[in-house]
Write a protein that holds these residues in place. Structure first.
Motif, PDB file in Angstrom:
ATOM      1  N   TYR A  65       0.830  -1.209   0.000  1.00 20.97           N
ATOM      2  CA  TYR A  65       0.000   0.000   0.000  1.00 20.97           C
ATOM      3  C   TYR A  65       0.866   1.262   0.000  1.00 20.97           C
ATOM      4  CZ  TYR A  65      -3.494   3.425   1.392  1.00 20.97           C
ATOM      5  OH  TYR A  65      -4.301   4.526   1.436  1.00 20.97           O
ATOM      6  N   ILE A  66       1.853   1.299   0.895  1.00 23.91           N
ATOM      7  CA  ILE A  66       2.698   2.493   1.009  1.00 23.91           C
ATOM      8  C   ILE A  66       3.606   2.635  -0.207  1.00 23.91           C
ATOM      9  CG2 ILE A  66       4.529   3.582   2.380  1.00 23.91           C
ATOM     10  CD1 ILE A  66       3.077   2.460   4.871  1.00 23.91           C
ATOM     11  N   LEU A  67       4.126   1.532  -0.718  1.00 21.08           N
ATOM     12  CA  LEU A  67       4.942   1.580  -1.939  1.00 21.08           C
ATOM     13  C   LEU A  67       4.120   2.137  -3.097  1.00 21.08           C
ATOM     14  CD1 LEU A  67       7.592   0.919  -3.429  1.00 21.08           C
ATOM     15  CD2 LEU A  67       6.672  -1.380  -3.801  1.00 21.08           C
ATOM     16  N   ASP A  68       2.903   1.652  -3.259  1.00 20.80           N
ATOM     17  CA  ASP A  68       2.036   2.146  -4.328  1.00 20.80           C
ATOM     18  C   ASP A  68       1.746   3.637  -4.153  1.00 20.80           C
ATOM     19  OD1 ASP A  68       0.139   1.771  -6.630  1.00 20.80           O
ATOM     20  OD2 ASP A  68      -1.287   2.395  -5.082  1.00 20.80           O
ATOM     21  N   SER A  69       1.508   4.048  -2.920  1.00 15.25           N
ATOM     22  CA  SER A  69       1.249   5.467  -2.657  1.00 15.25           C
ATOM     23  C   SER A  69       2.443   6.320  -3.065  1.00 15.25           C
ATOM     24  CB  SER A  69       0.927   5.664  -1.168  1.00 15.25           C
ATOM     25  OG  SER A  69       0.685   7.018  -0.889  1.00 15.25           O
ATOM     26  N   GLY A  70       3.632   5.866  -2.723  1.00 15.50           N
ATOM     27  CA  GLY A  70       4.834   6.604  -3.099  1.00 15.50           C
ATOM     28  C   GLY A  70       5.054   6.628  -4.599  1.00 15.50           C
ATOM     29  N   LEU A  71       4.845   5.497  -5.248  1.00 14.05           N
ATOM     30  CA  LEU A  71       5.015   5.437  -6.701  1.00 14.05           C
ATOM     31  C   LEU A  71       4.008   6.331  -7.421  1.00 14.05           C
ATOM     32  CD1 LEU A  71       5.705   1.616  -7.159  1.00 14.05           C
ATOM     33  CD2 LEU A  71       7.346   3.498  -7.458  1.00 14.05           C
ATOM     34  N   SER A  72       2.795   6.426  -6.867  1.00 21.17           N
ATOM     35  CA  SER A  72       1.771   7.259  -7.510  1.00 21.17           C
ATOM     36  C   SER A  72       2.094   8.750  -7.390  1.00 21.17           C
ATOM     37  CB  SER A  72       0.391   6.974  -6.916  1.00 21.17           C
ATOM     38  OG  SER A  72       0.279   7.520  -5.617  1.00 21.17           O
ATOM     39  N   LYS A  73       2.941   9.120  -6.444  1.00 19.55           N
ATOM     40  CA  LYS A  73       3.320  10.525  -6.278  1.00 19.55           C
ATOM     41  C   LYS A  73       4.553  10.895  -7.096  1.00 19.55           C
ATOM     42  CE  LYS A  73       1.382  11.028  -1.644  1.00 19.55           C
ATOM     43  NZ  LYS A  73       0.912   9.683  -1.359  1.00 19.55           N
ATOM     44  N   ARG A  74       5.250   9.892  -7.639  1.00 15.94           N
ATOM     45  CA  ARG A  74       6.428  10.188  -8.468  1.00 15.94           C
ATOM     46  C   ARG A  74       5.999  11.019  -9.655  1.00 15.94           C
ATOM     47  NH1 ARG A  74       9.668   4.861  -9.786  1.00 15.94           N
ATOM     48  NH2 ARG A  74       9.220   5.709 -11.813  1.00 15.94           N
ATOM     49  N   GLY A  75       6.708  12.071  -9.910  1.00  5.90           N
ATOM     50  CA  GLY A  75       6.378  12.925 -11.038  1.00  5.90           C
ATOM     51  C   GLY A  75       5.045  13.623 -10.883  1.00  5.90           C
ATOM     52  N   LYS A 124       8.306  15.288  -4.262  1.00  3.55           N
ATOM     53  CA  LYS A 124       9.363  14.338  -4.629  1.00  3.55           C
ATOM     54  C   LYS A 124       9.926  13.646  -3.388  1.00  3.55           C
ATOM     55  CE  LYS A 124      13.531  14.067  -7.412  1.00  3.55           C
ATOM     56  NZ  LYS A 124      14.463  14.795  -8.280  1.00  3.55           N
ATOM     57  N   ALA A 125      10.160  14.409  -2.326  1.00  3.85           N
ATOM     58  CA  ALA A 125      10.683  13.834  -1.079  1.00  3.85           C
ATOM     59  C   ALA A 125       9.661  12.903  -0.431  1.00  3.85           C
ATOM     60  CB  ALA A 125      11.079  14.941  -0.106  1.00  3.85           C
ATOM     61  N   LEU A 126       8.395  13.298  -0.436  1.00  8.00           N
ATOM     62  CA  LEU A 126       7.339  12.450   0.120  1.00  8.00           C
ATOM     63  C   LEU A 126       7.262  11.143  -0.659  1.00  8.00           C
ATOM     64  CD1 LEU A 126       4.981  12.006   2.070  1.00  8.00           C
ATOM     65  CD2 LEU A 126       3.518  13.243   0.447  1.00  8.00           C
ATOM     66  N   SER A 127       7.307  11.235  -1.960  1.00  8.54           N
ATOM     67  CA  SER A 127       7.288  10.040  -2.805  1.00  8.54           C
ATOM     68  C   SER A 127       8.465   9.127  -2.474  1.00  8.54           C
ATOM     69  CB  SER A 127       7.342  10.454  -4.283  1.00  8.54           C
ATOM     70  OG  SER A 127       7.553   9.327  -5.109  1.00  8.54           O
ATOM     71  N   ALA A 128       9.657   9.690  -2.397  1.00  9.44           N
ATOM     72  CA  ALA A 128      10.858   8.892  -2.098  1.00  9.44           C
ATOM     73  C   ALA A 128      10.751   8.238  -0.718  1.00  9.44           C
ATOM     74  CB  ALA A 128      12.104   9.765  -2.188  1.00  9.44           C
ATOM     75  N   GLY A 129      10.244   8.989   0.256  1.00 10.98           N
ATOM     76  CA  GLY A 129      10.093   8.445   1.603  1.00 10.98           C
ATOM     77  C   GLY A 129       9.105   7.289   1.654  1.00 10.98           C
ATOM     78  N   GLU A 130       7.986   7.440   0.966  1.00 18.96           N
ATOM     79  CA  GLU A 130       6.998   6.368   0.945  1.00 18.96           C
ATOM     80  C   GLU A 130       7.526   5.144   0.192  1.00 18.96           C
ATOM     81  OE1 GLU A 130       3.383   8.087  -0.603  1.00 18.96           O
ATOM     82  OE2 GLU A 130       2.772   8.784   1.378  1.00 18.96           O
ATOM     83  N   ILE A 131       8.245   5.366  -0.884  1.00 14.92           N
ATOM     84  CA  ILE A 131       8.830   4.246  -1.628  1.00 14.92           C
ATOM     85  C   ILE A 131       9.839   3.512  -0.743  1.00 14.92           C
ATOM     86  CG2 ILE A 131      10.360   3.640  -3.552  1.00 14.92           C
ATOM     87  CD1 ILE A 131       8.909   5.924  -5.143  1.00 14.92           C
ATOM     88  N   ALA A 132      10.681   4.271  -0.049  1.00 12.24           N
ATOM     89  CA  ALA A 132      11.685   3.648   0.829  1.00 12.24           C
ATOM     90  C   ALA A 132      11.017   2.868   1.964  1.00 12.24           C
ATOM     91  CB  ALA A 132      12.621   4.712   1.392  1.00 12.24           C
ATOM     92  N   LEU A 133       9.997   3.446   2.583  1.00 14.50           N
ATOM     93  CA  LEU A 133       9.304   2.765   3.676  1.00 14.50           C
ATOM     94  C   LEU A 133       8.585   1.515   3.170  1.00 14.50           C
ATOM     95  CD1 LEU A 133       8.399   2.538   6.607  1.00 14.50           C
ATOM     96  CD2 LEU A 133       6.551   4.165   6.082  1.00 14.50           C
ATOM     97  N   GLY A 134       7.895   1.638   2.055  1.00 19.00           N
ATOM     98  CA  GLY A 134       7.211   0.475   1.490  1.00 19.00           C
ATOM     99  C   GLY A 134       8.190  -0.638   1.158  1.00 19.00           C
ATOM    100  N   ALA A 135       9.316  -0.277   0.571  1.00 20.27           N
ATOM    101  CA  ALA A 135      10.330  -1.281   0.227  1.00 20.27           C
ATOM    102  C   ALA A 135      10.912  -1.921   1.487  1.00 20.27           C
ATOM    103  CB  ALA A 135      11.430  -0.638  -0.611  1.00 20.27           C
ATOM    104  N   ALA A 136      11.142  -1.125   2.524  1.00 22.01           N
ATOM    105  CA  ALA A 136      11.680  -1.671   3.781  1.00 22.01           C
ATOM    106  C   ALA A 136      10.703  -2.665   4.412  1.00 22.01           C
ATOM    107  CB  ALA A 136      11.986  -0.541   4.765  1.00 22.01           C
TER     108      ALA A 136
END
Length: 144
Positions: A19-29, A59-71
């Motif tokens: 869920y969090i990874l998808d949220s971060g990816l959806s905010k990219r760009g 961009k930072a929010l997206s990166a943070g969510e992607i990192a958290l989702g991946a972790a």
């Protein structure tokens, strides 16, 4: 760690991480309108963010969510680490909800129609705390 503990962690980490990874990816760009909307909401509860450009914030929010989702999804990341990150993320969402009056009914902690989606975002705190407490129990050698 027992199989039961591993399955318990998987049941917490997999859906939350996805869920969090998808949220971060959806905010990219994120486009300008989306970036301004995300930034405006966050800056209302976190005033230092007013000094950050909306696009940089998104961009930072997206990166943070992607990192958290991946972790959360990475089995080599200890549950305590993933749980701490998730708890902090969830606490930030709760502060955002509390700090934005239009998200709550007047004189009430309960959500207004605009606040329902964010009010429901308290679940990362509970999931993060469950990961934190489960990992400590396993680390202490008490499997039961």
């Amino acid at each position: 760690m027992t199989l039961r503990d591993r399955l318990s962690q998987l049941s917490l980490r997999l859906p939350t991480g996805l869920y969090i990874l998808d949220s971060g990816l959806s905010k990219r760009g994120a486009d300008e309108v989306t970036a301004k909307s995300l930034h405006g909401l966050a800056a209302g509860s976190y005033p230092p963010l007013t000094r950050v450009e909306p696009a940089a914030f998104a961009k930072a929010l997206s990166a943070g969510e992607i990192a958290l989702g991946a972790a959360l999804l990475a089995p080599f990341v200890p549950a305590r680490v993933a749980g701490a990150g998730l708890t902090a993320f969830g606490a930030g969402l709760i502060v955002l909800y509390i700090g934005t009056p239009r998200l709550r009914r007047p004189g009430s902690p309960f959500p207004s129609p605009d606040g329902i989606a964010l009010a429901e975002d308290g679940w990362p705190v509970g999931t993060g705390l469950a990961l934190l407490s489960g990992d400590r129990r396993a680390a202490a050698g008490t499997d039961r």
